[in-house]
Design a protein around this motif. Structure first.
Motif, PDB file in Angstrom:
ATOM      1  N   GLU A  46      43.929  35.054  45.208  1.00 35.09           N
ATOM      2  CA  GLU A  46      43.565  36.138  46.241  1.00 35.09           C
ATOM      3  C   GLU A  46      43.279  37.536  45.341  1.00 35.09           C
ATOM      4  OE1 GLU A  46      46.271  37.046  49.269  1.00 35.09           O
ATOM      5  OE2 GLU A  46      47.995  37.503  47.800  1.00 35.09           O
ATOM      6  N   PHE A  47      42.460  38.175  46.177  1.00 31.82           N
ATOM      7  CA  PHE A  47      42.018  39.445  45.418  1.00 31.82           C
ATOM      8  C   PHE A  47      43.342  40.361  45.978  1.00 31.82           C
ATOM      9  CE2 PHE A  47      39.727  43.360  44.543  1.00 31.82           C
ATOM     10  CZ  PHE A  47      40.073  44.418  45.722  1.00 31.82           C
ATOM     11  N   VAL A  48      43.675  41.366  44.895  1.00 31.23           N
ATOM     12  CA  VAL A  48      44.664  42.379  45.234  1.00 31.23           C
ATOM     13  C   VAL A  48      44.116  43.777  45.162  1.00 31.23           C
ATOM     14  CG1 VAL A  48      46.895  43.412  44.343  1.00 31.23           C
ATOM     15  CG2 VAL A  48      46.474  40.755  44.109  1.00 31.23           C
ATOM     16  N   ALA A  49      43.438  44.019  44.257  1.00 32.53           N
ATOM     17  CA  ALA A  49      43.010  45.426  43.945  1.00 32.53           C
ATOM     18  C   ALA A  49      41.846  45.582  42.857  1.00 32.53           C
ATOM     19  CB  ALA A  49      44.109  46.342  43.446  1.00 32.53           C
ATOM     20  N   ALA A  50      40.976  46.676  43.029  1.00 32.33           N
ATOM     21  CA  ALA A  50      39.662  46.764  42.192  1.00 32.33           C
ATOM     22  C   ALA A  50      39.611  48.354  41.675  1.00 32.33           C
ATOM     23  CB  ALA A  50      38.473  46.313  42.822  1.00 32.33           C
ATOM     24  N   ILE A  51      39.113  48.709  40.709  1.00 33.72           N
ATOM     25  CA  ILE A  51      38.956  49.831  40.357  1.00 33.72           C
ATOM     26  C   ILE A  51      37.507  50.029  39.647  1.00 33.72           C
ATOM     27  CG2 ILE A  51      40.069  49.742  37.982  1.00 33.72           C
ATOM     28  CD1 ILE A  51      40.873  52.610  38.741  1.00 33.72           C
ATOM     29  N   ARG A  52      36.800  50.946  39.946  1.00 35.80           N
ATOM     30  CA  ARG A  52      35.472  51.175  39.316  1.00 35.80           C
ATOM     31  C   ARG A  52      35.655  51.716  37.874  1.00 35.80           C
ATOM     32  NH1 ARG A  52      30.731  52.229  41.751  1.00 35.80           N
ATOM     33  NH2 ARG A  52      31.708  52.444  44.060  1.00 35.80           N
ATOM     34  N   TRP A  53      34.591  51.352  37.218  1.00 35.71           N
ATOM     35  CA  TRP A  53      34.530  51.585  35.654  1.00 35.71           C
ATOM     36  C   TRP A  53      35.052  53.195  35.335  1.00 35.71           C
ATOM     37  CZ3 TRP A  53      32.137  55.625  33.352  1.00 35.71           C
ATOM     38  CH2 TRP A  53      31.170  56.384  33.953  1.00 35.71           C
ATOM     39  N   SER A  54      34.714  53.981  36.131  1.00 37.90           N
ATOM     40  CA  SER A  54      34.978  55.635  36.042  1.00 37.90           C
ATOM     41  C   SER A  54      36.231  55.669  36.541  1.00 37.90           C
ATOM     42  CB  SER A  54      34.096  56.458  36.691  1.00 37.90           C
ATOM     43  OG  SER A  54      33.962  56.066  38.232  1.00 37.90           O
ATOM     44  N   GLY A  55      36.951  54.991  37.354  1.00 42.15           N
ATOM     45  CA  GLY A  55      38.401  55.319  37.871  1.00 42.15           C
ATOM     46  C   GLY A  55      38.435  55.998  39.154  1.00 42.15           C
ATOM     47  N   ASP A  56      37.189  56.457  39.638  1.00 39.20           N
ATOM     48  CA  ASP A  56      37.209  57.220  40.741  1.00 39.20           C
ATOM     49  C   ASP A  56      37.044  56.459  42.117  1.00 39.20           C
ATOM     50  OD1 ASP A  56      33.599  58.430  40.708  1.00 39.20           O
ATOM     51  OD2 ASP A  56      34.613  56.468  40.487  1.00 39.20           O
ATOM     52  N   THR A  57      37.020  55.133  42.089  1.00 32.76           N
ATOM     53  CA  THR A  57      37.017  54.499  43.292  1.00 32.76           C
ATOM     54  C   THR A  57      37.847  53.207  43.177  1.00 32.76           C
ATOM     55  OG1 THR A  57      34.694  55.161  43.719  1.00 32.76           O
ATOM     56  CG2 THR A  57      35.511  53.289  44.770  1.00 32.76           C
ATOM     57  N   THR A  58      38.811  52.999  44.201  1.00 30.52           N
ATOM     58  CA  THR A  58      39.469  52.021  44.155  1.00 30.52           C
ATOM     59  C   THR A  58      39.512  51.128  45.494  1.00 30.52           C
ATOM     60  OG1 THR A  58      41.496  53.349  45.040  1.00 30.52           O
ATOM     61  CG2 THR A  58      41.311  52.962  42.805  1.00 30.52           C
ATOM     62  N   PHE A  59      39.989  49.976  45.541  1.00 28.02           N
ATOM     63  CA  PHE A  59      39.864  49.241  46.792  1.00 28.02           C
ATOM     64  C   PHE A  59      41.286  48.094  46.769  1.00 28.02           C
ATOM     65  CE2 PHE A  59      38.050  47.879  50.450  1.00 28.02           C
ATOM     66  CZ  PHE A  59      38.124  46.247  50.517  1.00 28.02           C
TER      67      PHE A  59
END
Length: 123
Positions: A46-59
């Motif tokens: 299952e998915f836990v967390a994600a972060i954009r390459w720049s680090g400015d967006t997380t989910f």
């Protein structure tokens, strides 16, 4: 190719904290969105967390929101998962993942996987 190596797993009591690290090598780390997934015994990944390459967006997944924090250091080619207020149901093998596009991560459309690190939370 991107090689991913997780570390930081272990045994912790409920309510405790752990920080997972994922070191990347190979292609340019900063080109990739990164994510953490987990798989408990007998369950699907299952998915836990994600972060954009720049680090400015997380989910985050709803199950970890407010307790876990994903971050990255592109200078060190490393992504982290700070896990606080751990619960027994957080017990799983945690996998690091890389994808070219941020939206791919939450769709499980992953380009590269790590081999995982085990987190065990005792009650």
């Amino acid at each position: 190719q991107v090689q991913l190596l997780e570390s930081g797993g272990g045994l912790v009591q409920a309510g405790g904290s752990l920080r997972l690290s994922c070191a990347a090598s190979g292609r340019t780390f900063s080109n990739y969105a990164m994510g953490w997934f987990r798989q408990a015994p007998g369950k699907e990944r299952e998915f836990v967390a994600a972060i954009r390459w720049s680090g400015d967006t997380t989910f985050y997944s709803d199950s970890v929101k407010g307790r876990f924090t994903i971050s990255r250091d592109n200078a060190k080619n490393t992504v982290y998962l700070q896990m606080n207020s751990l619960k027994p149901e957080d017990t799983a093998v945690y996998y690091c993942a890389a994808a070219r596009v941020f939206s791919q991560v939450v769709k499980y459309d992953i380009d590269y996987w790590g081999k995982g690190t085990l987190v065990t939370v005792s009650s």
